[in-house]
Design an enzyme around this catalytic site. Structure first.
Site, PDB file in Angstrom:
ATOM      1  N   GLU A 122      38.192  42.765  47.373  1.00  0.00           N
ATOM      2  CA  GLU A 122      39.205  43.394  46.520  1.00  0.00           C
ATOM      3  C   GLU A 122      38.853  44.872  46.435  1.00  0.00           C
ATOM      4  O   GLU A 122      37.874  45.248  45.782  1.00  0.00           O
ATOM      5  CB  GLU A 122      39.235  42.775  45.127  1.00  0.00           C
ATOM      6  CG  GLU A 122      40.295  43.405  44.242  1.00  0.00           C
ATOM      7  CD  GLU A 122      40.245  42.941  42.796  1.00  0.00           C
ATOM      8  OE1 GLU A 122      40.901  43.586  41.951  1.00  0.00           O
ATOM      9  OE2 GLU A 122      39.546  41.959  42.499  1.00  0.00           O
ATOM     10  N   CYS A 157      41.363  49.813  39.756  1.00  0.00           N
ATOM     11  CA  CYS A 157      41.789  49.736  41.153  1.00  0.00           C
ATOM     12  C   CYS A 157      43.299  49.610  41.278  1.00  0.00           C
ATOM     13  O   CYS A 157      43.856  49.878  42.341  1.00  0.00           O
ATOM     14  CB  CYS A 157      41.112  48.552  41.844  1.00  0.00           C
ATOM     15  SG  CYS A 157      41.425  46.960  41.066  1.00  0.00           S
TER      16      CYS A 157
END
Length: 247
Positions: A122, A157
Protein backbone atom coordinates in the site's frame (compact mmCIF):
# COMPACT_ATOMS: atom_id res chain seq x y z
CA UNK A 1 -17.95 -27.75 -0.92
CA UNK A 2 -19.60 -28.92 -4.12
CA UNK A 3 -20.10 -32.44 -5.51
CA UNK A 4 -20.79 -33.33 -9.11
CA UNK A 5 -20.75 -37.02 -9.98
CA UNK A 6 -17.46 -38.49 -8.85
CA UNK A 7 -15.88 -35.01 -8.54
CA UNK A 8 -15.70 -33.23 -5.20
CA UNK A 9 -14.47 -29.66 -4.89
CA UNK A 10 -13.57 -28.19 -1.53
CA UNK A 11 -12.18 -24.79 -0.63
CA UNK A 12 -9.89 -24.77 2.38
CA UNK A 13 -8.46 -21.62 3.94
CA UNK A 14 -5.01 -22.21 5.39
CA UNK A 15 -2.55 -19.83 7.07
CA UNK A 16 0.36 -18.59 5.02
CA UNK A 17 2.75 -19.23 7.89
CA UNK A 18 4.95 -16.45 9.27
CA UNK A 19 4.53 -13.06 7.61
CA UNK A 20 6.30 -9.72 7.87
CA UNK A 21 4.33 -6.52 8.34
CA UNK A 22 6.43 -3.38 7.72
CA UNK A 23 4.27 -0.45 8.72
CA UNK A 24 4.13 3.34 8.40
CA UNK A 25 4.45 6.27 10.77
CA UNK A 26 1.48 8.43 9.74
CA UNK A 27 -1.18 6.08 11.16
CA UNK A 28 1.00 3.98 13.47
CA UNK A 29 -1.94 2.09 14.96
CA UNK A 30 -4.41 1.75 12.09
CA UNK A 31 -2.15 0.72 9.22
CA UNK A 32 -0.63 -2.00 11.38
CA UNK A 33 -3.92 -3.32 12.77
CA UNK A 34 -5.30 -3.53 9.22
CA UNK A 35 -2.68 -6.18 8.47
CA UNK A 36 -1.59 -8.07 11.57
CA UNK A 37 -5.02 -8.56 13.16
CA UNK A 38 -6.44 -10.40 10.10
CA UNK A 39 -3.13 -12.27 9.86
CA UNK A 40 -3.37 -13.44 13.48
CA UNK A 41 -7.05 -14.36 13.12
CA UNK A 42 -6.12 -16.42 10.06
CA UNK A 43 -3.60 -18.42 12.10
CA UNK A 44 -0.37 -16.74 10.98
CA UNK A 45 2.63 -15.68 12.98
CA UNK A 46 3.64 -12.03 12.54
CA UNK A 47 6.93 -10.18 12.60
CA UNK A 48 5.77 -6.59 12.94
CA UNK A 49 8.12 -3.71 12.17
CA UNK A 50 6.63 -0.32 13.01
CA UNK A 51 8.25 2.76 11.54
CA UNK A 52 11.32 3.90 13.43
CA UNK A 53 9.40 7.13 14.00
CA UNK A 54 6.56 5.34 15.82
CA UNK A 55 8.35 2.46 17.52
CA UNK A 56 6.79 3.15 20.93
CA UNK A 57 3.32 2.65 19.47
CA UNK A 58 4.42 -0.71 18.08
CA UNK A 59 5.84 -1.82 21.41
CA UNK A 60 2.68 -0.75 23.21
CA UNK A 61 0.58 -2.73 20.73
CA UNK A 62 2.75 -5.76 21.49
CA UNK A 63 2.17 -5.39 25.23
CA UNK A 64 -1.58 -5.15 24.73
CA UNK A 65 -1.66 -8.21 22.48
CA UNK A 66 0.32 -10.25 25.00
CA UNK A 67 -1.99 -9.08 27.76
CA UNK A 68 -4.97 -10.22 25.70
CA UNK A 69 -3.55 -13.72 25.38
CA UNK A 70 -1.67 -13.68 22.07
CA UNK A 71 1.38 -15.96 22.54
CA UNK A 72 4.73 -14.19 22.51
CA UNK A 73 6.10 -16.54 19.86
CA UNK A 74 3.22 -15.66 17.51
CA UNK A 75 3.64 -11.86 17.44
CA UNK A 76 7.01 -10.15 17.65
CA UNK A 77 7.88 -6.48 17.15
CA UNK A 78 11.08 -5.65 15.27
CA UNK A 79 12.40 -2.18 16.15
CA UNK A 80 14.90 -0.39 13.97
CA UNK A 81 15.55 1.63 10.84
CA UNK A 82 15.93 0.39 7.28
CA UNK A 83 18.50 -2.22 8.27
CA UNK A 84 15.87 -4.01 10.35
CA UNK A 85 13.52 -4.05 7.37
CA UNK A 86 16.28 -5.47 5.17
CA UNK A 87 16.83 -8.24 7.69
CA UNK A 88 13.16 -9.18 7.42
CA UNK A 89 13.42 -9.33 3.62
CA UNK A 90 16.25 -11.82 3.89
CA UNK A 91 14.31 -14.24 6.07
CA UNK A 92 12.46 -17.19 4.44
CA UNK A 93 9.04 -15.83 5.35
CA UNK A 94 5.68 -16.73 3.83
CA UNK A 95 4.39 -13.25 3.02
CA UNK A 96 5.33 -9.57 3.11
CA UNK A 97 2.96 -6.68 3.74
CA UNK A 98 4.14 -3.08 3.52
CA UNK A 99 2.62 0.37 3.91
CA UNK A 100 4.78 3.33 2.92
CA UNK A 101 6.53 5.07 0.07
CA UNK A 102 6.62 4.04 -3.57
CA UNK A 103 10.41 3.88 -3.52
CA UNK A 104 10.58 1.50 -0.54
CA UNK A 105 7.64 -0.54 -1.83
CA UNK A 106 9.37 -1.11 -5.15
CA UNK A 107 12.56 -2.08 -3.35
CA UNK A 108 10.70 -4.64 -1.22
CA UNK A 109 8.90 -6.11 -4.24
CA UNK A 110 12.19 -6.58 -6.08
CA UNK A 111 13.92 -8.13 -3.07
CA UNK A 112 11.24 -10.75 -2.37
CA UNK A 113 10.11 -11.49 -5.95
CA UNK A 114 12.27 -14.62 -6.25
CA UNK A 115 10.56 -16.16 -3.20
CA UNK A 116 7.19 -16.32 -5.02
CA UNK A 117 5.26 -15.56 -1.82
CA UNK A 118 2.43 -13.03 -1.39
CA UNK A 119 3.66 -9.44 -1.31
CA UNK A 120 1.06 -6.74 -0.69
CA UNK A 121 2.02 -3.06 -1.00
CA UNK A 122 0.00 0.00 0.00
CA UNK A 123 1.98 2.94 -1.32
CA UNK A 124 1.74 6.69 -1.35
CA UNK A 125 0.37 8.46 -4.40
CA UNK A 126 -0.49 11.81 -5.90
CA UNK A 127 -4.23 11.70 -5.40
CA UNK A 128 -6.01 14.26 -7.60
CA UNK A 129 -9.37 15.95 -7.13
CA UNK A 130 -11.28 17.50 -10.03
CA UNK A 131 -13.81 20.30 -9.52
CA UNK A 132 -16.28 20.44 -12.41
CA UNK A 133 -18.06 23.54 -13.64
CA UNK A 134 -21.50 22.24 -12.64
CA UNK A 135 -20.94 22.28 -8.86
CA UNK A 136 -23.94 23.83 -7.14
CA UNK A 137 -22.21 25.05 -3.97
CA UNK A 138 -18.69 26.40 -4.40
CA UNK A 139 -18.17 27.01 -0.67
CA UNK A 140 -19.18 23.48 0.24
CA UNK A 141 -16.99 22.07 -2.51
CA UNK A 142 -14.01 24.14 -1.38
CA UNK A 143 -14.56 23.03 2.23
CA UNK A 144 -14.60 19.38 1.20
CA UNK A 145 -11.44 19.82 -0.85
CA UNK A 146 -9.72 21.59 2.03
CA UNK A 147 -10.69 18.83 4.45
CA UNK A 148 -9.20 16.31 2.04
CA UNK A 149 -5.94 18.24 2.07
CA UNK A 150 -5.44 18.94 5.77
CA UNK A 151 -6.91 15.97 7.63
CA UNK A 152 -4.25 14.27 9.72
CA UNK A 153 -2.31 17.45 8.95
CA UNK A 154 -1.89 16.33 5.35
CA UNK A 155 0.07 13.26 6.44
CA UNK A 156 -2.05 10.65 4.71
CA UNK A 157 -1.48 8.40 1.71
CA UNK A 158 -4.99 9.18 0.47
CA UNK A 159 -4.97 12.93 1.15
CA UNK A 160 -5.82 15.28 -1.73
CA UNK A 161 -2.48 16.29 -3.21
CA UNK A 162 -3.54 17.93 -6.47
CA UNK A 163 -6.67 19.91 -7.27
CA UNK A 164 -7.80 20.50 -10.86
CA UNK A 165 -10.50 23.16 -11.22
CA UNK A 166 -12.55 23.89 -14.31
CA UNK A 167 -11.80 27.39 -15.59
CA UNK A 168 -15.46 28.34 -15.30
CA UNK A 169 -15.38 28.10 -11.48
CA UNK A 170 -11.67 28.51 -10.89
CA UNK A 171 -11.64 32.04 -9.45
CA UNK A 172 -14.63 31.42 -7.18
CA UNK A 173 -13.17 28.14 -5.93
CA UNK A 174 -9.76 29.59 -5.14
CA UNK A 175 -11.27 32.57 -3.33
CA UNK A 176 -13.47 30.33 -1.17
CA UNK A 177 -10.69 27.84 -0.52
CA UNK A 178 -8.24 30.51 0.65
CA UNK A 179 -10.86 32.28 2.76
CA UNK A 180 -11.72 29.07 4.59
CA UNK A 181 -8.07 28.13 5.00
CA UNK A 182 -7.32 31.45 6.69
CA UNK A 183 -9.96 30.69 9.31
CA UNK A 184 -8.54 27.31 10.29
CA UNK A 185 -7.03 27.11 13.77
CA UNK A 186 -3.40 25.98 13.92
CA UNK A 187 -2.21 24.85 17.32
CA UNK A 188 -1.84 22.22 20.01
CA UNK A 189 -3.35 18.90 18.89
CA UNK A 190 -4.61 18.33 22.44
CA UNK A 191 -6.78 21.44 22.17
CA UNK A 192 -10.26 20.54 20.83
CA UNK A 193 -10.37 23.85 18.95
CA UNK A 194 -7.31 22.98 16.88
CA UNK A 195 -7.97 22.11 13.23
CA UNK A 196 -4.38 21.79 12.04
CA UNK A 197 -1.81 20.31 14.41
CA UNK A 198 1.82 19.23 14.15
CA UNK A 199 3.80 17.48 11.52
CA UNK A 200 5.43 14.29 12.72
CA UNK A 201 9.00 15.56 12.83
CA UNK A 202 11.22 18.49 11.74
CA UNK A 203 12.36 16.71 8.57
CA UNK A 204 8.79 16.68 7.27
CA UNK A 205 8.54 20.44 7.66
CA UNK A 206 11.72 20.94 5.67
CA UNK A 207 10.46 18.55 2.99
CA UNK A 208 7.21 20.47 2.57
CA UNK A 209 8.95 23.83 2.50
CA UNK A 210 11.16 22.45 -0.26
CA UNK A 211 8.09 21.43 -2.27
CA UNK A 212 6.62 24.91 -1.95
CA UNK A 213 9.89 26.54 -2.97
CA UNK A 214 10.18 24.22 -5.97
CA UNK A 215 6.64 25.06 -7.11
CA UNK A 216 7.26 28.81 -6.81
CA UNK A 217 10.52 28.54 -8.74
CA UNK A 218 8.62 26.80 -11.54
CA UNK A 219 6.20 29.70 -11.87
CA UNK A 220 3.38 28.88 -9.47
CA UNK A 221 1.94 31.55 -7.19
CA UNK A 222 1.37 31.41 -3.47
CA UNK A 223 -2.12 32.56 -2.49
CA UNK A 224 -1.47 32.65 1.23
CA UNK A 225 1.59 32.92 3.40
CA UNK A 226 2.36 32.01 6.98
CA UNK A 227 5.04 30.31 9.00
CA UNK A 228 5.55 27.26 11.13
CA UNK A 229 6.47 27.52 14.78
CA UNK A 230 7.84 25.40 17.57
CA UNK A 231 5.63 24.74 20.58
CA UNK A 232 6.35 23.05 23.86
CA UNK A 233 8.00 19.62 23.71
CA UNK A 234 9.60 20.70 20.39
CA UNK A 235 6.46 20.16 18.36
CA UNK A 236 6.77 21.59 14.87
CA UNK A 237 3.59 23.18 13.62
CA UNK A 238 2.33 23.38 10.09
CA UNK A 239 3.09 26.43 8.00
CA UNK A 240 -0.16 27.58 6.45
CA UNK A 241 1.26 28.46 3.09
CA UNK A 242 2.35 24.98 1.96
CA UNK A 243 -1.29 24.14 1.38
CA UNK A 244 -2.13 26.73 -1.18
CA UNK A 245 -0.14 26.72 -4.38
CA UNK A 246 -2.30 27.60 -7.34
CA UNK A 247 -1.30 27.75 -11.01
Amino acid sequence: MTTEGATREKIVYEPLGVVANISAWNYPYLVGVNVFIPALIGGNGVLYKPSEYSALTGLHIQRLLYRSGVPENVFQVIVGKGMAGDWLLQLPLDGYFFTGSYRTGRYIAEKVASKLVPCQLELGGKDPLYVMDDVEDIDKTAAAALEGVVYNNGQSCCAVERIYVHEGVYDAFVASYVEQLKKMVVGDPLDPATEIGPLSRPAQLEFLLGQVQDAVEQGESCCMEGSGWIGRDIIFRLPWWWMCIMG
